[in-house]
Write a protein that holds these residues in place. Structure first.
Motif, mmCIF file in Angstrom:
data_model
loop_
_atom_site.group_PDB
_atom_site.id
_atom_site.type_symbol
_atom_site.label_atom_id
_atom_site.label_comp_id
_atom_site.label_asym_id
_atom_site.label_seq_id
_atom_site.Cartn_x
_atom_site.Cartn_y
_atom_site.Cartn_z
ATOM 1 N N TRP A 1 2.534 6.120 -5.811
ATOM 2 C CA TRP A 1 2.208 6.283 -7.017
ATOM 3 C C TRP A 1 0.964 7.172 -7.274
ATOM 4 O O TRP A 1 0.904 7.960 -8.165
ATOM 5 C CB TRP A 1 1.830 4.684 -7.720
ATOM 6 N N ASP A 2 0.180 6.859 -6.405
ATOM 7 C CA ASP A 2 -1.132 7.935 -6.414
ATOM 8 C C ASP A 2 -0.888 9.250 -6.371
ATOM 9 O O ASP A 2 -1.637 10.201 -6.504
ATOM 10 C CB ASP A 2 -2.228 7.143 -5.298
ATOM 11 N N ASN A 3 0.262 9.464 -5.447
ATOM 12 C CA ASN A 3 0.268 11.028 -5.001
ATOM 13 C C ASN A 3 1.326 11.565 -6.006
ATOM 14 O O ASN A 3 1.709 12.735 -5.682
ATOM 15 C CB ASN A 3 0.903 10.884 -3.480
ATOM 16 N N THR B 1 0.960 -1.230 -0.029
ATOM 17 C CA THR B 1 -0.013 -0.067 -0.202
ATOM 18 C C THR B 1 0.621 1.324 -0.128
ATOM 19 O O THR B 1 0.502 2.305 -0.629
ATOM 20 C CB THR B 1 -0.935 0.051 1.123
ATOM 21 N N ALA C 1 3.702 11.282 -13.032
ATOM 22 C CA ALA C 1 3.322 9.916 -13.275
ATOM 23 C C ALA C 1 3.264 9.490 -14.747
ATOM 24 O O ALA C 1 3.473 8.455 -15.184
ATOM 25 C CB ALA C 1 1.786 10.023 -12.613
ATOM 26 N N GLN D 1 1.657 1.855 -3.647
ATOM 27 C CA GLN D 1 0.706 2.468 -4.309
ATOM 28 C C GLN D 1 0.353 3.796 -3.867
ATOM 29 O O GLN D 1 0.010 4.673 -4.911
ATOM 30 C CB GLN D 1 -0.531 1.457 -4.141
ATOM 31 N N ASN D 2 0.382 4.182 -2.708
ATOM 32 C CA ASN D 2 0.425 5.500 -2.218
ATOM 33 C C ASN D 2 1.273 6.545 -2.787
ATOM 34 O O ASN D 2 0.947 7.582 -3.199
ATOM 35 C CB ASN D 2 0.362 5.712 -0.776
#
Length: 434
Positions: A82-84, A76, A90, A79-80
């Motif tokens: 990447w998401d941020n 996680t 990105a 993934q966080n």
């Protein structure tokens, strides 16, 4: 600031290659003190496992780890990261990953076999490695591009488990590195570094799995540790300082060429940047560009040191001579900034990566062109190749003899085995002779 004068060499000089070899020379002799220290670290990790990894991580990275489980980052977190990322970050990371993956897909080796007239089947079976360890530098030297270049070919090859280690000094992580691990498909990430990380990957601990091969760049302690565990595990290569060799006919912008030389010289003081040209005036123009542009560079002191101590301008009579010099040097990165790069490329036998034409800056290969940026250095392009999917696959020979073939080959094997005094070999083959 003093004007920077680049060392000049001329192919016409009778001792040219001797002068060139002196300029290329780089002392990679092992530091015995470092060697001994790394041996001690490896011994500690082999003997005490997680406890030593925690102790050394706390010592060198200034952390307060209590339990080995704290060393692994949950998925996680990746993934966080990447998401941020910002939209631009990105998008750039994803495009680079897609291009690297598309190129890697073309490299996959395939199993093959053929059947002889008597029914014997011979072939080769291709299998991926089970587990691979990826070392990623941390702290100031954080390279998400290195994550993509090492991880994606491994996953394309079919590696079942890819384990990344990255030091996090003072508990500081690099979001781009973690995001790159996420989109590249890294399976597990441990926040450890240095020789202790290499030892943990090679021999395994209760928490950190032993792998089959270790890839990725690192400092002198990491490189030394990789040398010392080789044999227990595979390694990619022992990389030397970064190199760029540019061949230019004098028709490319001098500013472009100067900045291309800077692109590798800024890595560190031992990096090497060399320009070859048949145009003496152009060499002067590039030197002028270097002195004009250098004050603008954030890493100006490093570039100045690199170019002063290891840089060179080489005058040749023509591009055929340039090709001879290239093949002697066997550079990591080669730019052919000439009118007909395809023609000149035919004469190049030794180079890690070849960048064709005036518009193909080496920096594109470092990040997003597609081919791998993990390349042979220090002349090793004479016998080795860029990292690729094939480095994460292994080959098994297949032999399936028919009764007829077993009898025919058994006679041959018997004669050869008895000539070597290996009777059991001979009799094993003779049992199948009709």
């Amino acid at each position: 600031m003093n004007t920077l004068k680049i060392r000049r060499l001329d192919f016409a000089d009778s001792d040219f290659f001797n002068q060139l070899d002196q300029r290329l020379a780089f002392d990679q002799a092992d530091d015995l003190e470092i060697h001994q220290r790394v041996l001690e670290i490896i011994g500690k990790v082999r003997q005490h496992g997680d406890a030593s990894v925690i102790e050394l991580t706390n010592q060198f990275d200034h952390r307060q780890i209590k339990k080995a489980a704290e060393l692994e980052l949950p998925k996680t977190v990746l993934q966080n990261a990447w998401d941020n990322l910002s939209a631009n970050q990105a998008e750039s990371l994803q495009i680079a990953a897609n291009r690297i993956r598309a190129y890697a897909e073309e490299q996959k080796l395939e199993s093959w076999q053929y059947v002889e007239d008597d029914g014997t089947v011979l072939g080769q079976k291709i299998s991926p490695l089970d587990k691979v360890g990826l070392y990623v530098p941390g702290g100031k030297a954080s390279y998400p591009s290195s994550v993509l270049m090492n991880a994606i070919p491994a996953k394309v090859a079919g590696v079942k488990e890819l384990v990344m280690v990255v030091p996090t000094p003072n508990d500081e992580t690099n979001p781009m590195v973690l995001a790159a691990a996420y989109i590249a498909g890294v399976d597990r990430v441990f926040t450890i570094g240095g020789a202790q990380a290499i030892a943990a990957l090679a021999y395994g601990t209760k928490t950190i799995p032993a792998v089959d091969k270790i890839v990725g760049p690192g400092n002198i302690y990491v490189a030394t540790a990789k040398k010392l565990v080789f044999g227990k595990v595979g390694i990619d290569m022992i990389a030397g300082p970064s190199e760029i060799l540019v061949v230019c006919d004098g028709q490319t912008s001098a500013d472009w060429i100067a900045m291309d030389l800077f692109s590798q010289a800024e890595h560190d003081e031992d990096a090497q940047a060399i320009l070859i040209s048949p145009d003496h005036d152009f060499l002067d123009q590039v030197e002028a560009s270097i002195n004009k542009l250098l004050p603008e560079m954030e890493r100006a002191d490093i570039i100045r040191s690199s170019l002063t101590n290891r840089g060179a301008f080489i005058k040749v009579a023509g591009l055929d001579q340039a090709a001879d010099v290239v093949n002697h040097i066997a550079p990591e990165h080669l730019e052919l900034s000439v009118e007909n790069p395809e023609d000149l490329c035919q004469k190049i036998q030794h180079a890690g990566a070849i960048f064709m034409g005036r518009y193909t800056a080496e920096a594109l290969g470092d990040y997003c062109a597609g081919p791998n940026h993990v390349l042979p250095t220090s002349g090793t392009a004479r016998f080795s190749s860029p990292l690729g999917v094939y480095d994460f696959q292994k080959r098994s020979s297949l032999i399936n003899c028919s009764p007829k073939s077993a009898s025919r080959l058994g006679e041959i094997a018997s004669i050869l085995a008895r000539s070597e005094g290996l009777t059991a070999h001979a009799r094993s083959a003779e049992y199948r002779i009709k």
